[in-house]
Design a protein around this motif. Structure first.
Motif, PDB file in Angstrom:
ATOM      1  N   GLN A   1       0.999  -1.207   0.303  1.00  0.00           N
ATOM      2  CA  GLN A   1       0.207   0.217  -0.273  1.00  0.00           C
ATOM      3  C   GLN A   1       0.875   1.247   0.047  1.00  0.00           C
ATOM      4  O   GLN A   1      -0.063   2.242  -0.457  1.00  0.00           O
ATOM      5  CB  GLN A   1      -1.004   0.078   1.523  1.00  0.00           C
ATOM      6  N   SER A   2       1.842   1.415   0.684  1.00  0.00           N
ATOM      7  CA  SER A   2       2.703   1.912   0.621  1.00  0.00           C
ATOM      8  C   SER A   2       3.685   2.944  -0.283  1.00  0.00           C
ATOM      9  O   SER A   2       3.269   4.418  -0.425  1.00  0.00           O
ATOM     10  CB  SER A   2       3.708   2.062   2.272  1.00  0.00           C
ATOM     11  N   THR A   3       3.763   1.608  -1.095  1.00  0.00           N
ATOM     12  CA  THR A   3       4.824   2.484  -2.355  1.00  0.00           C
ATOM     13  C   THR A   3       3.997   1.875  -3.844  1.00  0.00           C
ATOM     14  O   THR A   3       4.601   2.048  -4.418  1.00  0.00           O
ATOM     15  CB  THR A   3       6.108   1.501  -2.254  1.00  0.00           C
ATOM     16  N   GLY A   4       2.992   0.967  -3.960  1.00  0.00           N
ATOM     17  CA  GLY A   4       2.513   0.602  -4.674  1.00  0.00           C
ATOM     18  C   GLY A   4       3.285  -0.461  -5.818  1.00  0.00           C
ATOM     19  O   GLY A   4       2.664  -1.538  -6.538  1.00  0.00           O
ATOM     20  N   GLU A   5       4.438  -1.117  -4.702  1.00  0.00           N
ATOM     21  CA  GLU A   5       5.034  -2.119  -5.737  1.00  0.00           C
ATOM     22  C   GLU A   5       4.434  -3.769  -5.064  1.00  0.00           C
ATOM     23  O   GLU A   5       3.879  -3.635  -4.440  1.00  0.00           O
ATOM     24  CB  GLU A   5       6.777  -2.050  -4.658  1.00  0.00           C
TER      25      GLU A   5
ATOM     26  N   LEU B   1       3.975 -15.829   6.344  1.00  0.00           N
ATOM     27  CA  LEU B   1       3.482 -14.791   7.302  1.00  0.00           C
ATOM     28  C   LEU B   1       3.970 -15.186   8.875  1.00  0.00           C
ATOM     29  O   LEU B   1       3.718 -16.200   9.264  1.00  0.00           O
ATOM     30  CB  LEU B   1       2.027 -15.612   7.047  1.00  0.00           C
ATOM     31  N   THR B   2       3.947 -13.943   9.445  1.00  0.00           N
ATOM     32  CA  THR B   2       5.283 -14.053  10.406  1.00  0.00           C
ATOM     33  C   THR B   2       4.421 -13.448  11.516  1.00  0.00           C
ATOM     34  O   THR B   2       3.563 -12.827  12.125  1.00  0.00           O
ATOM     35  CB  THR B   2       5.996 -13.355  10.307  1.00  0.00           C
ATOM     36  N   THR B   3       4.674 -14.405  13.148  1.00  0.00           N
ATOM     37  CA  THR B   3       4.656 -13.650  14.128  1.00  0.00           C
ATOM     38  C   THR B   3       5.396 -13.550  15.218  1.00  0.00           C
ATOM     39  O   THR B   3       6.447 -14.167  15.464  1.00  0.00           O
ATOM     40  CB  THR B   3       3.416 -14.353  14.710  1.00  0.00           C
TER      41      THR B   3
ATOM     42  N   ALA C   1       2.150 -12.068  19.638  1.00  0.00           N
ATOM     43  CA  ALA C   1       1.328 -11.788  19.028  1.00  0.00           C
ATOM     44  C   ALA C   1       1.374 -10.675  18.075  1.00  0.00           C
ATOM     45  O   ALA C   1       0.439 -10.404  17.494  1.00  0.00           O
ATOM     46  CB  ALA C   1       0.699 -10.951  19.763  1.00  0.00           C
ATOM     47  N   GLU C   2       2.685 -10.339  17.079  1.00  0.00           N
ATOM     48  CA  GLU C   2       2.864  -8.776  16.618  1.00  0.00           C
ATOM     49  C   GLU C   2       2.670 -10.243  15.046  1.00  0.00           C
ATOM     50  O   GLU C   2       3.619 -10.691  15.277  1.00  0.00           O
ATOM     51  CB  GLU C   2       3.673  -8.136  16.740  1.00  0.00           C
ATOM     52  N   ILE C   3       1.529  -9.299  14.113  1.00  0.00           N
ATOM     53  CA  ILE C   3       1.581 -11.012  13.419  1.00  0.00           C
ATOM     54  C   ILE C   3       1.897  -9.635  11.636  1.00  0.00           C
ATOM     55  O   ILE C   3       1.568  -8.517  11.598  1.00  0.00           O
ATOM     56  CB  ILE C   3       0.137 -11.354  12.943  1.00  0.00           C
ATOM     57  N   SER C   4       3.470 -10.585  10.967  1.00  0.00           N
ATOM     58  CA  SER C   4       3.120  -9.805   9.734  1.00  0.00           C
ATOM     59  C   SER C   4       3.125 -10.361   8.804  1.00  0.00           C
ATOM     60  O   SER C   4       3.463 -11.511   8.872  1.00  0.00           O
ATOM     61  CB  SER C   4       4.473  -8.132  10.245  1.00  0.00           C
TER      62      SER C   4
ATOM     63  N   ASP D   1      -1.365  -4.665   7.301  1.00  0.00           N
ATOM     64  CA  ASP D   1      -2.737  -3.731   6.464  1.00  0.00           C
ATOM     65  C   ASP D   1      -1.587  -3.460   5.070  1.00  0.00           C
ATOM     66  O   ASP D   1      -2.134  -1.988   4.646  1.00  0.00           O
ATOM     67  CB  ASP D   1      -3.279  -3.117   7.642  1.00  0.00           C
ATOM     68  N   ASP D   2      -0.377  -3.170   4.823  1.00  0.00           N
ATOM     69  CA  ASP D   2       0.951  -2.155   3.895  1.00  0.00           C
ATOM     70  C   ASP D   2       0.548  -3.367   3.326  1.00  0.00           C
ATOM     71  O   ASP D   2       1.386  -3.407   2.228  1.00  0.00           O
ATOM     72  CB  ASP D   2       1.746  -2.149   4.632  1.00  0.00           C
ATOM     73  N   LEU D   3      -0.197  -4.544   2.838  1.00  0.00           N
ATOM     74  CA  LEU D   3      -0.271  -5.524   1.969  1.00  0.00           C
ATOM     75  C   LEU D   3      -1.777  -5.848   1.304  1.00  0.00           C
ATOM     76  O   LEU D   3      -2.847  -6.224   2.118  1.00  0.00           O
ATOM     77  CB  LEU D   3       0.631  -7.182   2.429  1.00  0.00           C
TER      78      LEU D   3
END
Length: 161
Positions: free
Chosen positions: A120-124, A131-133, A136-139, A154-156
């Motif tokens: 979302q931030s760059t359009g790339e 999918l990584t945690t 409790a932080e998921i990214s 939320d950036d993907l």
């Protein structure tokens, strides 16, 4: 007082009758263990006297437990890898009092590997690696033009296959 359990017993206790151990369950389990990390230790890690320990539930066709840590007092890092069939042999110590150097509990879900997403931030457009945690932080762990990086959920935006 210290309670000694197998990793399977810890998982079953946490599951409380749940019969399906899917990736969502594994992420929830890792976050719960991370929340109690000051009271948990693994015998093999204590015997090796490892520091800066990361305990990762790796989901890639089969479940593995991957443990990395640094050698105390010297250079070097050790990685221990256990297959799911070995989980009954992994001894977990539950302690009433906090221990020095709590572990970081994490997950790597490779079931998303190879899919495409748009940042979302760059359009790339990037390739998903996992999918990584961490706790409790998921990214997402993705690979783009600049190499590998972690990005917030939320950036993907997932792209259709």
């Amino acid at each position: 007082m210290t309670e000694r359990l197998s990793l399977v017993a810890v998982i079953e206790r946490f599951a409380d009758g749940l019969e399906l151990y899917d990736p969502f369950f594994t992420r929830t389990l890792a976050a719960a263990l991370h929340g109690r990390r000051e009271q948990l230790s693994l015998s093999s890690i204590e015997e090796l006297q490892l520091t800066d320990v990361v305990v990762t539930f790796r989901m890639d066709r089969e479940m593995q437990l991957v443990i990395t840590g640094n050698l105390r007092g010297g250079p070097g890092e050790i990685t221990l890898r256990y297959h799911e069939r070995d989980f009954p042999e992994i001894e977990v110590l539950l302690r009433a009092a906090p221990e020095d150097g709590p572990y970081v509990f994490a997950t790597l879900d490779h079931g998303w590997r190879g899919r495409a997403g748009r940042l979302q931030s760059t359009g790339e457009v990037v390739e998903i690696r996992s999918l990584t945690t961490i706790g409790a932080e998921i990214s997402w762990h993705v690979r783009g033009a600049a190499g590998s990086e972690r990005v917030a959920l939320d950036d993907l935006t997932l792209l259709e296959e």
